[in-house]
Write a protein that holds these residues in place. Structure first.
Motif, PDB file in Angstrom:
ATOM      1  N   GLU A 176       0.875  -1.181   0.000  1.00  0.00           N
ATOM      2  CA  GLU A 176       0.000   0.000   0.000  1.00  0.00           C
ATOM      3  C   GLU A 176       0.908   1.227   0.000  1.00  0.00           C
ATOM      4  O   GLU A 176       1.567   1.522   1.003  1.00  0.00           O
ATOM      5  N   PHE A 177       0.944   1.904  -1.142  1.00  0.00           N
ATOM      6  CA  PHE A 177       1.856   3.033  -1.306  1.00  0.00           C
ATOM      7  C   PHE A 177       1.231   4.333  -0.797  1.00  0.00           C
ATOM      8  O   PHE A 177       0.085   4.653  -1.143  1.00  0.00           O
ATOM      9  N   SER A 178       2.011   5.085   0.011  1.00  0.00           N
ATOM     10  CA  SER A 178       1.574   6.401   0.491  1.00  0.00           C
ATOM     11  C   SER A 178       1.813   7.406  -0.629  1.00  0.00           C
ATOM     12  O   SER A 178       2.929   7.539  -1.122  1.00  0.00           O
ATOM     13  N   CYS A 179       0.751   8.103  -1.033  1.00  0.00           N
ATOM     14  CA  CYS A 179       0.840   8.989  -2.198  1.00  0.00           C
ATOM     15  C   CYS A 179       0.181  10.328  -1.921  1.00  0.00           C
ATOM     16  O   CYS A 179      -0.539  10.504  -0.940  1.00  0.00           O
ATOM     17  N   LEU A 180       0.423  11.268  -2.826  1.00  0.00           N
ATOM     18  CA  LEU A 180      -0.255  12.563  -2.801  1.00  0.00           C
ATOM     19  C   LEU A 180      -1.048  12.706  -4.088  1.00  0.00           C
ATOM     20  O   LEU A 180      -0.578  12.314  -5.152  1.00  0.00           O
ATOM     21  N   ALA A 181      -2.256  13.266  -3.974  1.00  0.00           N
ATOM     22  CA  ALA A 181      -3.096  13.505  -5.145  1.00  0.00           C
ATOM     23  C   ALA A 181      -3.531  14.957  -5.137  1.00  0.00           C
ATOM     24  O   ALA A 181      -3.648  15.560  -4.067  1.00  0.00           O
ATOM     25  N   PRO A 182      -3.785  15.535  -6.315  1.00  0.00           N
ATOM     26  CA  PRO A 182      -4.344  16.886  -6.342  1.00  0.00           C
ATOM     27  C   PRO A 182      -5.726  16.864  -5.674  1.00  0.00           C
ATOM     28  O   PRO A 182      -6.463  15.888  -5.825  1.00  0.00           O
ATOM     29  N   ASP A 183      -6.046  17.912  -4.898  1.00  0.00           N
ATOM     30  CA  ASP A 183      -7.364  17.923  -4.235  1.00  0.00           C
ATOM     31  C   ASP A 183      -8.413  18.620  -5.091  1.00  0.00           C
ATOM     32  O   ASP A 183      -9.567  18.760  -4.690  1.00  0.00           O
ATOM     33  N   GLY A 184      -7.997  19.095  -6.265  1.00  0.00           N
ATOM     34  CA  GLY A 184      -8.944  19.759  -7.159  1.00  0.00           C
ATOM     35  C   GLY A 184      -9.120  21.239  -6.821  1.00  0.00           C
ATOM     36  O   GLY A 184      -9.839  21.951  -7.513  1.00  0.00           O
ATOM     37  N   ARG A 185      -8.478  21.699  -5.725  1.00  0.00           N
ATOM     38  CA  ARG A 185      -8.581  23.115  -5.338  1.00  0.00           C
ATOM     39  C   ARG A 185      -7.189  23.745  -5.231  1.00  0.00           C
ATOM     40  O   ARG A 185      -6.985  24.693  -4.485  1.00  0.00           O
ATOM     41  N   GLY A 186      -6.221  23.184  -5.958  1.00  0.00           N
ATOM     42  CA  GLY A 186      -4.871  23.743  -5.959  1.00  0.00           C
ATOM     43  C   GLY A 186      -3.974  23.164  -4.877  1.00  0.00           C
ATOM     44  O   GLY A 186      -2.776  23.448  -4.854  1.00  0.00           O
ATOM     45  N   GLY A 187      -4.536  22.357  -3.985  1.00  0.00           N
ATOM     46  CA  GLY A 187      -3.733  21.729  -2.930  1.00  0.00           C
ATOM     47  C   GLY A 187      -3.547  20.244  -3.204  1.00  0.00           C
ATOM     48  O   GLY A 187      -3.805  19.771  -4.306  1.00  0.00           O
ATOM     49  N   ARG A 188      -3.115  19.522  -2.193  1.00  0.00           N
ATOM     50  CA  ARG A 188      -2.894  18.094  -2.344  1.00  0.00           C
ATOM     51  C   ARG A 188      -3.497  17.345  -1.164  1.00  0.00           C
ATOM     52  O   ARG A 188      -3.561  17.869  -0.060  1.00  0.00           O
ATOM     53  N   VAL A 189      -3.968  16.132  -1.426  1.00  0.00           N
ATOM     54  CA  VAL A 189      -4.465  15.267  -0.352  1.00  0.00           C
ATOM     55  C   VAL A 189      -3.649  13.983  -0.329  1.00  0.00           C
ATOM     56  O   VAL A 189      -3.144  13.535  -1.354  1.00  0.00           O
ATOM     57  N   SER A 190      -3.554  13.423   0.874  1.00  0.00           N
ATOM     58  CA  SER A 190      -2.857  12.161   1.048  1.00  0.00           C
ATOM     59  C   SER A 190      -3.800  11.035   0.600  1.00  0.00           C
ATOM     60  O   SER A 190      -4.971  11.011   0.987  1.00  0.00           O
ATOM     61  N   VAL A 191      -3.314  10.129  -0.239  1.00  0.00           N
ATOM     62  CA  VAL A 191      -4.108   8.961  -0.651  1.00  0.00           C
ATOM     63  C   VAL A 191      -3.228   7.711  -0.605  1.00  0.00           C
ATOM     64  O   VAL A 191      -2.000   7.818  -0.621  1.00  0.00           O
ATOM     65  N   HIS A 192      -3.867   6.548  -0.539  1.00  0.00           N
ATOM     66  CA  HIS A 192      -3.136   5.277  -0.525  1.00  0.00           C
ATOM     67  C   HIS A 192      -3.455   4.491  -1.792  1.00  0.00           C
ATOM     68  O   HIS A 192      -4.613   4.399  -2.188  1.00  0.00           O
ATOM     69  N   LEU A 193      -2.418   3.950  -2.407  1.00  0.00           N
ATOM     70  CA  LEU A 193      -2.608   3.143  -3.604  1.00  0.00           C
ATOM     71  C   LEU A 193      -2.144   1.717  -3.330  1.00  0.00           C
ATOM     72  O   LEU A 193      -0.987   1.480  -2.982  1.00  0.00           O
ATOM     73  N   LEU A 194      -3.068   0.759  -3.512  1.00  0.00           N
ATOM     74  CA  LEU A 194      -2.706  -0.646  -3.394  1.00  0.00           C
ATOM     75  C   LEU A 194      -2.092  -1.113  -4.708  1.00  0.00           C
ATOM     76  O   LEU A 194      -2.618  -0.794  -5.784  1.00  0.00           O
ATOM     77  N   GLY A 195      -0.979  -1.819  -4.627  1.00  0.00           N
ATOM     78  CA  GLY A 195      -0.382  -2.423  -5.812  1.00  0.00           C
ATOM     79  C   GLY A 195      -0.335  -3.921  -5.588  1.00  0.00           C
ATOM     80  O   GLY A 195       0.105  -4.375  -4.536  1.00  0.00           O
TER      81      GLY A 195
END
Ligand code: AMP
Ligand code: FE
Ligand code: FE
Ligand code: ZN
Length: 288
Positions: free
Chosen positions: A62-81
């Motif tokens: 489960e990779f710790s990632c950052l995604a755009p939040d759609g409002r110019g910032g970033r949110v923390s998300v998890h990606l399963l591989g």
């Protein structure tokens, strides 16, 4: 078929060793379990060795990632591989980048505290860590406890190191679109973990999930203990519209969470599709 595609061991923040986790999965009546520790594949070998007869293991992370939040910032998300080759060049180089970034970040936090007169030695904090250990705030927190600055790790986080605290610096986690491409390039199958879990903080926007689908995202974890019925319904509709697979998993962490193995499950046809997508990967599902 009882299939649980998300579980943690002591190699990250679970309380069962990989071997204990395999035994627990068999005892829970699972046919298939995925080992998905945070940002590491270090538990795979022990899990394979301990695999009980009849249980299938899907090797994952489960990779710790950052995604755009759609409002110019970033949110923390998890990606399963799932079923990716851990020796893939992109996986190795991104892991090295993260290790270096984490060390630089921890040094910067320790430097700031030292500059403000706290008795912490950044060289000692960093120097005490084995090179393969991901440097993190718990290491600085323990140094603060040793130096008598605080009475506990919890207090160190509360007063100094928590997000929003005076010495907190963000991590340079992998961009989630990059991580999706990385898992694919390594022959694996990327699935977005608990994308609607609002009680953990701000969540990824549907438009960003649509973008990730274009980058090769294969599925979304819809049935997860942190998702409400409404969230599952909305996410299920989005997955259907984008042609993404729908998975279900407990996100078991042993005694660190109250969920049990097999509490949420994945449809056998979805697992079949995941294995088809990983066909050709040197890492395949194995049965004990
Ligand atoms: P880092 O990866 O450096 O941002 O540190 C994250 C880790 O710090 C988490 O995995 C937790 O183990 C630990 N952590 C976060 N918040 C707290 C807290 N309030 N008290 C104790 N440990 C915490
Ligand atoms: Fe966790
Ligand atoms: Fe997660
Ligand atoms: Zn997890």
């Amino acid at each position: 078929m009882r299939i649980d595609l998300h579980a943690h061991s002591t190699v990250s923040d679970g309380t069962d060793t990989p071997a204990e986790l395999m035994a627990a999965a068999a005892a829970a009546g699972l046919d298939v379990v995925a080992l998905t520790d945070h940002d590491t594949t270090a538990g795979w070998a022990e899990a394979l060795d301990a695999l009980p007869t009849g249980l299938r293991l899907i090797r994952g992370a489960e990779f710790s990632c950052l995604a755009p939040d759609g409002r110019g910032g970033r949110v923390s998300v998890h990606l399963l591989g799932y079923l990716f080759d851990p020796a893939s060049e992109m996986i190795i180089s991104e892991a090295a980048r993260l290790r270096d970034e984490r060390r630089a970040r921890l040094r910067a936090m320790a430097d700031r505290m030292a500059a403000d007169g706290f008795p912490v030695d950044p060289d000692a904090v960093l120097g005490g860590l084995p090179p393969e250990t991901p440097a993190g705030r718990p290491h600085l927190a323990r140094a603060l406890v040793s130096a008598g600055v605080v009475g506990s790790v919890e207090e160190a986080f509360h007063r100094f190191l928590g997000s929003g605290g005076p010495y907190y610096l963000g991590r340079a986690d992998t961009d989630v679109a990059t991580a999706v491409r990385m898992v694919r390039a390594a022959g694996g199958v990327p699935v977005l973990a608990h994308p609607a879990a609002r009680r953990r903080g701000p969540v990824i926007a549907p438009a960003v999930i649509a973008e990730l689908a274009a980058h090769g995202l294969a599925g979304v974890e819809v049935d997860h203990p942190d998702h409400t019925g409404d969230e599952r319904a909305a996410l299920g509709d989005l997955a259907a519209a984008l042609g993404l697979l729908i998975t279900g998993s407990s996100d078991y962490h042993g005694a660190n969470k109250t969920v049990s193995l097999g509490q949420e499950m994945t449809d056998p046809q979805v697992l079949e599709r995941i294995e088809e997508l990983a066909a050709g990967s040197p890492v395949t599902a194995v049965t004990g």
